[in-house]
Every structure is written in C-alpha cells, then in structure tokens.
Design an enzyme around this catalytic site. Structure first.
Site, PDB file in Angstrom:
ATOM      1  N   ASN A 212      -1.490   5.468  -2.814  1.00 48.58           N
ATOM      2  CA  ASN A 212      -0.318   6.241  -2.397  1.00 48.58           C
ATOM      3  C   ASN A 212       0.675   6.455  -3.531  1.00 48.58           C
ATOM      4  O   ASN A 212       1.885   6.522  -3.315  1.00 48.58           O
ATOM      5  CB  ASN A 212       0.365   5.620  -1.166  1.00 48.58           C
ATOM      6  CG  ASN A 212      -0.404   5.909   0.111  1.00 48.58           C
ATOM      7  OD1 ASN A 212      -1.042   6.959   0.225  1.00 48.58           O
ATOM      8  ND2 ASN A 212      -0.361   4.991   1.057  1.00 48.58           N
TER       9      ASN A 212
ATOM     10  N   ASN B   4       0.785  -1.252   0.000  1.00 44.94           N
ATOM     11  CA  ASN B   4       0.000   0.000   0.000  1.00 44.94           C
ATOM     12  C   ASN B   4       0.813   1.297   0.000  1.00 44.94           C
ATOM     13  O   ASN B   4       0.346   2.322   0.489  1.00 44.94           O
ATOM     14  CB  ASN B   4      -0.989   0.005   1.190  1.00 44.94           C
ATOM     15  CG  ASN B   4      -2.075  -1.037   1.010  1.00 44.94           C
ATOM     16  OD1 ASN B   4      -2.259  -1.545  -0.097  1.00 44.94           O
ATOM     17  ND2 ASN B   4      -2.781  -1.378   2.070  1.00 44.94           N
TER      18      ASN B   4
HETATM   19  C1  LIG Z   1     -10.815   1.552   6.786  1.00 42.10           C
HETATM   20  C2  LIG Z   1      -9.686   0.772   6.154  1.00 42.10           C
HETATM   21  C3  LIG Z   1      -8.444   0.750   6.776  1.00 42.10           C
HETATM   22  C4  LIG Z   1      -7.400  -0.012   6.233  1.00 42.10           C
HETATM   23  N1  LIG Z   1      -6.205  -0.101   6.919  1.00 42.10           N
HETATM   24  C5  LIG Z   1      -5.233  -0.935   6.495  1.00 42.10           C
HETATM   25  C6  LIG Z   1      -4.067  -1.150   7.275  1.00 42.10           C
HETATM   26  O1  LIG Z   1      -3.903  -0.617   8.383  1.00 42.10           O
HETATM   27  N2  LIG Z   1      -3.126  -1.990   6.770  1.00 42.10           N
HETATM   28  C7  LIG Z   1      -3.269  -2.610   5.556  1.00 42.10           C
HETATM   29  O2  LIG Z   1      -2.380  -3.366   5.154  1.00 42.10           O
HETATM   30  N3  LIG Z   1      -4.384  -2.448   4.822  1.00 42.10           N
HETATM   31  C8  LIG Z   1      -5.368  -1.642   5.274  1.00 42.10           C
HETATM   32  N4  LIG Z   1      -6.533  -1.533   4.543  1.00 42.10           N
HETATM   33  C9  LIG Z   1      -6.767  -2.411   3.393  1.00 42.10           C
HETATM   34  C10 LIG Z   1      -7.527  -3.669   3.860  1.00 42.10           C
HETATM   35  O3  LIG Z   1      -6.724  -4.469   4.699  1.00 42.10           O
HETATM   36  C11 LIG Z   1      -7.979  -4.537   2.665  1.00 42.10           C
HETATM   37  O4  LIG Z   1      -6.868  -4.976   1.923  1.00 42.10           O
HETATM   38  C12 LIG Z   1      -8.928  -3.756   1.772  1.00 42.10           C
HETATM   39  O5  LIG Z   1      -9.955  -3.149   2.533  1.00 42.10           O
HETATM   40  C13 LIG Z   1      -9.594  -4.653   0.706  1.00 42.10           C
HETATM   41  O6  LIG Z   1     -10.361  -5.648   1.338  1.00 42.10           O
HETATM   42  P1  LIG Z   1     -11.978  -5.547   1.427  1.00 42.10           P
HETATM   43  O7  LIG Z   1     -12.458  -5.387   0.017  1.00 42.10           O
HETATM   44  O8  LIG Z   1     -12.355  -6.877   2.024  1.00 42.10           O
HETATM   45  O9  LIG Z   1     -12.316  -4.390   2.283  1.00 42.10           O
HETATM   46  C14 LIG Z   1      -7.590  -0.734   5.040  1.00 42.10           C
HETATM   47  C15 LIG Z   1      -8.832  -0.678   4.406  1.00 42.10           C
HETATM   48  C16 LIG Z   1      -9.878   0.057   4.950  1.00 42.10           C
HETATM   49  C17 LIG Z   1     -11.233   0.039   4.282  1.00 42.10           C
END
Ligand SMILES: Cc1cc2nc3c(=O)[nH]c(=O)nc-3n(C[C@H](O)[C@H](O)[C@H](O)COP(=O)(O)O)c2cc1C
Length: 368
Positions: A236, A179
């Site tokens: 990013n 990320n």
């Molecule tokens: C509110 C929020 C906070 C997140 N914080 C992190 C984080 O701290 N570390 C990380 O590796 N990814 C973070 N992500 C990415 C998630 O871990 C995940 O890869 C992303 O939400 C896609 O999965 P989903 O479609 O199931 O939500 C974040 C995503 C969201 C929505």
C-alpha cells in the site's frame, strides 16, 4: 527449549499451542450489510485448533471499508453475525480475537457512505488501486485529509467496534496498525505530512494509534488487546524516513500499556495479500524489535513449519502466525505436530467467491 506445542500465556489467555491463525481478508460477507454468516462460522470453526485465531480485518465504520464484501463490526446485524462465528469457534474449543480496521486512503468513493472521497492523514494518493463496491479494479483516488476535529470520531468508531466485538463474544481485539491502512498511514511520514498534533514528530504520528489502543483497553483491559504492526512493509505504498526510531517508540509505548501482545509482520513477504514483492535484504523485524517490546511477541510473514520452530526455539518470537498455510490447512496444528504434508493453497480463491477454496480444503482425517 521452547516448542510450538508449549502453551503460552498471552495476556489474560492461555494458548494451548503457539501456532496463530493470521488475520486473512477473504471477502466472503457478500450479503447486503457486510454481515458474517454461517459459512464464515464453518471456516473459522474448522481452524479452531490454532492457539489463537485472529479474524480477518473488520471495518469499524462504513468510511473504514476499502474492498467489497469485507465484514464490519459497526451495526447490530454485523455484531449478531459475528456471534455465529464466535459461538462456533468456542464450541470447537478455540479462541478468537477480532481485528479492528479502518482502511483510510485504501478505499474508493463507491465504498464511502456519502460517496465522498476516502479519508487519510494527508491528501497523498497511494500508487496502485483497489476494488470498487461492484468488484471492478479501480485506481486509488486522492484522499481527503481528515480535519483535526474529525479525529475524535475515528477513535470513537474504534471504541464502538471494540464494544461490539465484546458483545459478539470475541476473546479480545487486535488493533490493525499494519499494512498501510489508516493507523499505519498516520504512523509513517511517507503518508502523514500533517502540521497539527497528529503529524510531524514521532510522538504526534503515533498519537492516533495509541489513543485507539487506550480506548480498546478501556473496554477490554490490556490483557485482551493486541496490536499489529508492519515496520519496513511496503504494501500500500508505505515508507518512513526512520522506521527504527518510529517503531521503537511505538513498541515502548505499547510495553508501558501492557498489551496482550504485539504482532509484527516480517517484510520479507511485505506485500501482504499479494505476496509478490519479496525484499531479499529486508531486516529481520522480530530480531530487531524484540528488545523494544517487553511483552508477548507474535511474528508473521513467510514462515514454514521448520522456520517457525526455530524462531520459537531461539526466542525470537513467542508465537508464530501463519496466513496462507492456514487458508489451505484447516488442521495446520495437527499436520505440523505429525510432520504431515501440507495442502497447497489456491491463490485464485483467496478473495471473494463461496465455499471453494474456503471451507473445502481437506483435513488429514478426511484426506486419507
Ligand atoms: C489472502 C490474504 C488476506 C490477508 N488479509 C489480512 C488482513 O485482513 N489483515 C492483516 O493484518 N493481514 C492480512 N494479510 C497478511 C497475513 O496476515 C500475513 O501477515 C501474510 O499472509 C504473511 O504470512 P504468510 O506468509 O504465513 O501467509 C493477508 C494475507 C493474505 C494472503
């Protein structure tokens, strides 16, 4: 046929199911010192039926912080605060890894210990902005390139964070290499234009990540260290001229080290926290890199219960991490098992605030 409810050996652990709670930054460690507290413990314990919880990204140093109210793992008070969380999760029968984090250039002078510039592999300004320490939206500044003799200190910060995570009672650590944060900034040549042993060739760009993984393994053993990567992710302002060669090399190196798992984020939901930017023709990362990594693979990014079942049944991944669905459904595992309806998530309460949108989503037993 493998199902989401088959157990999974993941390094030294055996998970009771294959639904992982993805790392989720929630910016709710608001008290001075970025210390986790009892509300955070309640939130994680509510989600303890996940096969594995990966904590929100947690900075390993003050320099590594990029947003307000994100927790750290570099002070004794933070370590003690995290103990509340691990005890609560374990009492509820769960398992939890800590995600070790340094944001690099995705920071702001207001977060820096000396008010100096954020650090990065190279002095390249990412597009966009972040939140300052007083919660104002600010544009990214041009970061300062780390000096070669500062890099061992970064490795030591991660080692210290890994040790503190052990002292806090976690079950393992996940190195955040995804990320667009510091380790990803070193990996990808869009953000790394160094001319020393940490830039240029793929081997050089991967050096910092691998040194940090090795430091974490020294503390935890390989069976309790995972690594998160986001090939093709654009969040990013990331890009690389040859992501397949880069990430194939990294995955081969992680295979040799026998880490507990690799956690790959699919670029179809590339924008991580904001999720607004969906790349329609993005490659299927899990499928593309499945052969490059010989160990346990967790896949994340835009999964529904149905697509997760299929991915595990097809052997594309060993487990699936859910982010937004776990925010809104503390009992996601039970709901998927029962085929029950899911709560919708409220994006407005993702970041910051208190109980609302954090510990007040109903579980099935309470909602009927
Ligand atoms: C509110 C929020 C906070 C997140 N914080 C992190 C984080 O701290 N570390 C990380 O590796 N990814 C973070 N992500 C990415 C998630 O871990 C995940 O890869 C992303 O939400 C896609 O999965 P989903 O479609 O199931 O939500 C974040 C995503 C969201 C929505």
């Amino acid at each position: 046929m493998t199902t989401l409810f088959d157990s999974l050996k993941l390094g030294d652990l055996t998970l009771p199911n294959r639904l992982v709670m993805a790392p989720l930054t929630r910016m709710r460690s608001r008290q001075p010192g970025n210390i986790p507290h009892s509300l955070n413990a309640t939130y994680y314990a509510q989600r303890a039926t996940a096969g594995l919880i990966v904590s929100e990204a947690t900075q390993v140093s003050q320099q590594g912080q990029g947003y307000p109210a994100t927790p750290g793992i570099h002070t004794a008070e933070q370590t003690a605060g995290w103990r509340l969380v691990t005890d609560a999760v374990h009492q509820a029968g769960g398992r939890i890894f800590l995600q070790l984090w340094h944001v690099g250039r995705i920071s702001h002078t207001s977060h820096q210990p000396d008010g100096g510039l954020p650090v990065a592999p190279s002095a390249i300004t990412p597009s966009g902005g972040t939140f300052s320490a007083d919660w104002k939206q600010v544009a990214f500044e041009t970061p300062r390139a780390l000096e070669l003799d500062e890099i061992p200190g970064i490795v030591e910060d991660f080692r210290h964070g890994a040790q503190n995570a052990k002292d806090a009672g976690f079950d393992g650590v996940e190195v955040h290499g995804a990320n667009g944060y510091l380790l990803d900034q070193f990996l990808q040549d869009g953000s790394n234009q160094r001319g020393d042993s940490y830039g240029g060739s793929i081997e050089n760009r991967a050096r910092l990540l691998l040194e940090i993984v090795d430091a974490a393994i020294e503390i935890w053993g390989a069976g309790r260290v995972g690594v998160r990567l986001s090939p093709f992710g654009t969040f990013n302002d990331m890009h690389d001229s040859d992501p397949i060669a880069l990430f194939t090399y990294v995955l081969q190196q992680l295979s040799v080290r026998g880490v507990a798992y690799v956690h790959l984020i699919e670029p179809r939901s590339s924008a991580a926290g904001s999720m607004d930017k969906v790349i329609e023709d993005a490659p299927d990362t899990a499928q593309l890199f499945r052969q490059a990594f010989t160990g346990t693979l967790i896949s994340a990014g835009g999964y529904t219960a149905d697509s997760a079942k299929l991915a595990v049944a097809d052997g594309q991944a060993d487990a699936i991490a859910f982010g937004r669905l776990f925010i809104a459904n503390p009992d996601l595992v039970e709901r998927v098992r029962a085929g029950a309806a899911l709560n919708a998530y409220d994006r407005a309460t993702f970041y910051g605030g208190d109980k609302k949108g954090y510990t007040d989503y109903p579980s099935l037993a309470k909602s009927v």
